[in-house]
Design an enzyme around this catalytic site. Structure first.
Site, mmCIF file in Angstrom:
data_model
loop_
_atom_site.group_PDB
_atom_site.id
_atom_site.type_symbol
_atom_site.label_atom_id
_atom_site.label_comp_id
_atom_site.label_asym_id
_atom_site.label_seq_id
_atom_site.Cartn_x
_atom_site.Cartn_y
_atom_site.Cartn_z
ATOM 1 N N CYS A 70 0.838 -1.195 0.000
ATOM 2 C CA CYS A 70 0.000 0.000 0.000
ATOM 3 C C CYS A 70 0.879 1.253 0.000
ATOM 4 O O CYS A 70 1.832 1.351 0.780
ATOM 5 C CB CYS A 70 -0.914 0.006 1.219
ATOM 6 S SG CYS A 70 -2.030 1.439 1.273
ATOM 7 N N CYS A 74 0.407 5.011 6.787
ATOM 8 C CA CYS A 74 -0.229 4.852 8.094
ATOM 9 C C CYS A 74 0.752 4.174 9.049
ATOM 10 O O CYS A 74 1.223 3.053 8.787
ATOM 11 C CB CYS A 74 -1.494 4.026 7.972
ATOM 12 S SG CYS A 74 -2.671 4.645 6.731
ATOM 13 N N CYS A 77 0.348 0.426 10.202
ATOM 14 C CA CYS A 77 -0.053 -0.606 9.245
ATOM 15 C C CYS A 77 1.118 -1.418 8.702
ATOM 16 O O CYS A 77 2.024 -0.870 8.047
ATOM 17 C CB CYS A 77 -0.812 0.029 8.089
ATOM 18 S SG CYS A 77 -1.474 -1.218 6.956
ATOM 19 N N CYS A 114 -16.363 -9.533 5.278
ATOM 20 C CA CYS A 114 -15.706 -8.272 4.952
ATOM 21 C C CYS A 114 -14.463 -8.541 4.108
ATOM 22 O O CYS A 114 -13.682 -9.440 4.426
ATOM 23 C CB CYS A 114 -15.307 -7.538 6.232
ATOM 24 S SG CYS A 114 -16.685 -7.267 7.370
ATOM 25 N N CYS A 145 -19.313 -6.574 3.132
ATOM 26 C CA CYS A 145 -18.613 -5.372 3.577
ATOM 27 C C CYS A 145 -17.284 -5.311 2.831
ATOM 28 O O CYS A 145 -16.706 -6.348 2.503
ATOM 29 C CB CYS A 145 -18.377 -5.422 5.092
ATOM 30 S SG CYS A 145 -17.476 -3.995 5.756
ATOM 31 N N CYS A 205 -19.424 1.771 7.990
ATOM 32 C CA CYS A 205 -18.649 1.156 9.074
ATOM 33 C C CYS A 205 -17.449 2.069 9.299
ATOM 34 O O CYS A 205 -16.578 2.176 8.434
ATOM 35 C CB CYS A 205 -18.216 -0.247 8.663
ATOM 36 S SG CYS A 205 -17.151 -1.079 9.865
ATOM 37 N N ARG A 277 -18.086 -2.569 17.410
ATOM 38 C CA ARG A 277 -17.301 -3.782 17.231
ATOM 39 C C ARG A 277 -16.023 -3.746 18.057
ATOM 40 O O ARG A 277 -15.230 -2.813 17.949
ATOM 41 C CB ARG A 277 -16.945 -3.995 15.756
ATOM 42 C CG ARG A 277 -16.102 -5.251 15.534
ATOM 43 C CD ARG A 277 -15.820 -5.513 14.072
ATOM 44 N NE ARG A 277 -17.045 -5.841 13.369
ATOM 45 C CZ ARG A 277 -17.418 -5.285 12.224
ATOM 46 N NH1 ARG A 277 -16.664 -4.370 11.669
ATOM 47 N NH2 ARG A 277 -18.541 -5.637 11.655
#
Length: 331
Positions: A70, A74, A77, A114, A145, A205, A277
């Site tokens: 990616c 972040c 991550c 998901c 999702c 979400c 969640r």
């Protein structure tokens, strides 16, 4: 009447009217965080019981359909191309492979499937394939999702047409602390994607991560940003940071578990009809901490041994815990 009792009475009024509120001030949210722990838990459980069966937990499964590489930075991550974490970039999974995973998740008791892809935003050729996955998973009788990064309005409408029920796009933290965690995507860009998703008619979400070195005031700010959205997210994942070697946050101090429970409780009070969640970080949580989170109003978990690339309790452990607590999958 003492100042303390007046504050509690005021908070009782706020809690009772929370269902229609999208104007929470930071001072009000801060006051919730500062309540004595028994009082906060009582209020959260009281609000929880108005909209939900306290013995039910919604079960989801999360699959990484495209892993690693990616371009975002972040700091939490392991899939970021900026860090050496041992996660090897992989191509988008095939449709058949995804549907096999979805069938297994359904047969294990999951009601929502998901799909996560490590992208800044999906390319059109990739979105075609994801839409086919959404259609296939939907045909299996599962809620669908996806979390694919930023979306345009047109992409959101395409996913809706394919049958997507939920789209995950977290705010991560407070607006003030956000720049300490991410530099490649702005807070407003996250809000723009949420707006596209909502306008397309897809359930939202959206939650955040705690334990990234933020102050309590940043947890206050994160909850304020979520609770003051024009419509509360239908699903609010609260993640405990999973520290991964190679990321900038690998060596930070661990958040006090009771502070995590407080965050769950305040999310429940301020967003009373959202499914909250208990998300990443459960592998390192004691059964007692998870039980307190359920008592604080969490009513969703991810089933399965892995969340994208990080560990998660196995299904047998979760079944045993739910049995101990007298809880069951949400119907």
């Amino acid at each position: 009447m003492t100042i303390a009792s007046a504050a509690v009475d005021r908070l009782a009024t706020l809690s009772a009217s929370a269902a229609s509120r999208h104007d929470w001030s930071r001072s009000e949210i801060r006051a919730l965080f500062e309540l004595p722990f028994p009082e906060l838990m009582f209020r959260a459980q009281s609000v929880h019981r108005v909209s939900f069966d306290p013995t039910e937990v919604q079960i989801s499964t999360l699959l990484s359909i495209k892993t690693g590489g990616c371009p975002e930075d972040c700091a939490y991550c392991p899939q970021s191309a900026h860090y050496e974490t041992g996660v090897r970039p992989e191509k988008l999974m095939s449709l058949d492979a995804v549907l096999n995973e979805a069938r297994a998740a359904r047969d294990a008791g999951a009601s929502r499937f998901c799909m996560g892809a490590a992208w800044r935003e999906p390319k059109e050729r990739d979105l075609d394939k994801v839409c086919a996955m959404v259609e296939g998973v939907h045909a299996l009788g599962l809620e669908t999702c996806a979390t694919l990064g930023m979306l345009t309005a047109e992409q959101a409408h395409r996913l809706k047409a394919a049958g997507l029920d939920y789209y995950n796009h977290n705010l991560d933290t407070s607006p003030e602390f956000y720049g300490e965690i991410i530099s490649t995507r702005t807070y407003q860009e996250r809000l723009d994607t949420l707006g596209h998703v909502r306008e397309a008619g897809i359930n939202v979400c959206c939650g955040g991560i705690v334990g990234m070195g933020e102050a309590r005031e940043d947890r206050v700010g994160m909850i304020a940003a979520l609770a003051n959205l024009p419509v509360h997210p239908e699903s609010v994942p609260i993640n405990m940071l999973v520290k991964v070697e190679g990321t900038p946050l690998a060596d930070g101090a661990r958040l006090d578990p009771l502070e995590f429970v407080r965050t769950i409780a305040v999310a429940r009070i301020t967003m009373p009809r959202s499914v909250v969640r208990l998300s990443a970080g459960r592998e390192d949580m004691s059964e007692e901490t998870q039980a307190l989170c359920f008592l604080a109003g969490a009513n969703s978990i991810f089933y399965g041994p892995k969340l994208l690339t990080t560990p998660n309790p196995g299904r047998d452990r979760d079944r045993q815990l739910l049995d101990k607590l007298g809880m069951q999958p949400m119907r």
